[in-house]
Design an enzyme around this catalytic site. Structure first.
Site, PDB file in Angstrom:
ATOM      1  CE  LYS A 101     -44.762 -10.040 -22.426  1.00 26.39           C
ATOM      2  NZ  LYS A 101     -44.215  -9.334 -23.581  1.00 26.39           N
TER       3      LYS A 101
ATOM      4  CE  LYS B 110     -38.895  -2.305 -23.997  1.00 20.95           C
ATOM      5  NZ  LYS B 110     -38.957  -3.667 -23.779  1.00 20.95           N
TER       6      LYS B 110
ATOM      7  CE  LYS C 180     -35.783 -12.409 -19.561  1.00 26.14           C
ATOM      8  NZ  LYS C 180     -35.778 -12.580 -20.994  1.00 26.14           N
TER       9      LYS C 180
HETATM   10  P1  ADP Z   1     -42.041  -6.706 -23.455  1.00 26.65           P
HETATM   11  O1  ADP Z   1     -40.865  -5.803 -23.186  1.00 26.65           O
HETATM   12  O2  ADP Z   1     -43.313  -6.071 -23.029  1.00 26.65           O
HETATM   13  O3  ADP Z   1     -41.842  -8.088 -22.849  1.00 26.65           O
HETATM   14  P2  ADP Z   1     -41.507  -8.023 -25.943  1.00 26.65           P
HETATM   15  O4  ADP Z   1     -40.089  -8.247 -25.525  1.00 26.65           O
HETATM   16  O5  ADP Z   1     -42.409  -9.207 -26.007  1.00 26.65           O
HETATM   17  O6  ADP Z   1     -42.142  -6.883 -25.020  1.00 26.65           O
HETATM   18  O7  ADP Z   1     -41.463  -7.300 -27.348  1.00 26.65           O
HETATM   19  C1  ADP Z   1     -42.097  -7.702 -28.543  1.00 26.65           C
HETATM   20  C2  ADP Z   1     -41.727  -6.728 -29.655  1.00 26.65           C
HETATM   21  O8  ADP Z   1     -42.180  -5.408 -29.322  1.00 26.65           O
HETATM   22  C3  ADP Z   1     -40.215  -6.606 -29.875  1.00 26.65           C
HETATM   23  O9  ADP Z   1     -39.964  -6.397 -31.241  1.00 26.65           O
HETATM   24  C4  ADP Z   1     -39.840  -5.386 -29.070  1.00 26.65           C
HETATM   25  O10 ADP Z   1     -38.674  -4.768 -29.533  1.00 26.65           O
HETATM   26  C5  ADP Z   1     -41.073  -4.511 -29.268  1.00 26.65           C
HETATM   27  N1  ADP Z   1     -41.248  -3.626 -28.100  1.00 26.65           N
HETATM   28  C6  ADP Z   1     -41.518  -4.008 -26.826  1.00 26.65           C
HETATM   29  N2  ADP Z   1     -41.624  -2.948 -26.012  1.00 26.65           N
HETATM   30  C7  ADP Z   1     -41.407  -1.859 -26.791  1.00 26.65           C
HETATM   31  C8  ADP Z   1     -41.388  -0.455 -26.535  1.00 26.65           C
HETATM   32  N3  ADP Z   1     -41.625   0.032 -25.333  1.00 26.65           N
HETATM   33  N4  ADP Z   1     -41.123   0.382 -27.567  1.00 26.65           N
HETATM   34  C9  ADP Z   1     -40.901  -0.101 -28.815  1.00 26.65           C
HETATM   35  N5  ADP Z   1     -40.912  -1.417 -29.121  1.00 26.65           N
HETATM   36  C10 ADP Z   1     -41.163  -2.292 -28.131  1.00 26.65           C
END
Ligand code: ADP
Ligand code: TRP
Length: 321
Positions: A193, A190, A111
């Site tokens: 969002k 990966k 970040k």
């Molecule tokens: P983002 O990366 O979209 O901001 P979050 O950090 O809010 O997603 O993730 C919420 C949950 O979903 C966490 O447990 C995270 O490890 C899982 N997660 C997010 N993106 C993925 C992905 N591409 N593959 C597997 N798990 C994911």
């Protein structure tokens, strides 16, 4: 029975990565374990400064989880800030957590590298996350790969606390599934969002179709076999049984396959899979009182457990005499 606990930040639209990496696994655990699940709205404050947005995203995230099958009777399901005891534990833990440990957090470093000016909330994010788990004695924490380091930090803090004060806290373990730990986005990175590469599960049908049709593919000619390492195959695979997956691999390896046809097929599979959840979600969004009542009951259940662990921690450090 093992206590399985995890949370998700209310920070936008849910996508296939969230669903397969974390949520669907949580739902499966509700049959075999004591499941604790919460919406991490305190964490969302580290990045969202708009009151209405926090309120809306939090309510939506609650409906999302209920819609995909979380049963609030079998599970303890609450909004993080409805059990503010977590903040007191955060403070107790902050006093055993090294600054160096926080500085090594890759999500914090990422970040900063992006130019975000860090505040103390962002810096101490992993301590609050550790408190989320330790306040409820969580044994197993289902998450995607990106949360692995946060879980290591939580374990480290619990071990340090116990070394100083005695065996007060349960040392948790990350539960990361090899097959779904990093679901790829439409660009092959990966799915996240923050990368604008998601396939959202509750967006309008048109948006989902557009995203699926934009999944990156290579320029292998039609008459050549296609790779099963491709993003398209990896995404399709999420919906298939082992047997169906072998059949799909066969189709990929047989000359003549058109990526466009597979994308259309995948779009159909996604819609079939999520349509019942999408309908349930619409219904929940229209039954606000029911949802709020469910959350009130969830917070009451969670607080009973929170109070027990917090009392032990307060006693251990010398706040009760
Ligand atoms: P983002 O990366 O979209 O901001 P979050 O950090 O809010 O997603 O993730 C919420 C949950 O979903 C966490 O447990 C995270 O490890 C899982 N997660 C997010 N993106 C993925 C992905 N591409 N593959 C597997 N798990 C994911
Ligand atoms: N940091 C997690 C995420 O971004 C959300 C979270 C907060 C969490 N507290 C937690 C996950 C405790 C598991 C356990 O996805």
């Amino acid at each position: 029975m093992k206590r399985v606990l995890s949370g998700i930040q209310p920070s936008g639209q849910l996508h296939l990565g969230n669903y397969f990496g974390m949520m669907s696994r949580m739902i499966r655990y509700q049959l075999s374990s004591d499941l604790f699940c919460f919406i991490a709205n305190y964490h969302a404050l580290t990045s969202i400064r708009d009151k209405e947005q926090i309120q809306k995203y939090t309510f939506n995230a609650v409906c999302d989880f209920l819609a995909v099958g979380l049963d609030p009777v079998k599970t303890t399901f609450w909004v993080q800030s409805d059990v503010p005891q977590v903040l007191e534990l955060t403070w107790l833990l902050a006093n055993v957590a090294g600054v160096g440990l926080m500085e090594r957090s890759t999500s914090y470093k990422d970040k900063i590298a992006k130019g975000i000016i860090p505040n103390m909330g962002l810096f101490s994010y992993p301590i609050l996350m550790a408190a989320d788990i330790l306040l409820y004695g969580g044994d197993l924490v289902p998450v995607g790969k990106d949360q692995k380091q946060h879980l290591e930090i939580a374990r480290d803090i619990a071990i340090r606390f116990n070394n100083i004060y005695g065996a007060v806290l349960v040392v948790p373990e990350a539960d990361i599934d090899q097959h779904t730990m990093q679901v790829p986005g439409i660009d092959g990175q990966k799915m996240s969002k923050s990368y604008n590469n998601t396939i959202p599960i509750f967006a309008p049908e048109k948006t989902i179709k557009k995203r699926v049709m934009s999944i990156i593919t290579d320029s292998t000619p039609i008459e050549k076999p296609k790779s099963t390492d491709s993003t398209l195959f990896q995404l399709y695979k999420l919906f298939l049984s082992e047997e169906k997956c072998i059949q799909l691999a066969d189709r990929f390896e047989t000359p003549g396959l058109r990526y466009g046809d597979i994308k259309k097929e995948l779009f159909g599979v996604i819609m079939d899979y999520f349509t019942p959840f999408r309908e349930k979600r619409e219904d929940l969004l229209n039954h606000r009182d029911f949802v709020l009542d469910t959350l009130r009951q969830g917070a009451e259940k969670a607080a009973v457990v929170a109070d027990t662990y917090l009392k032990r921690a307060r006693e251990a450090v010398g706040l009760i005499f």
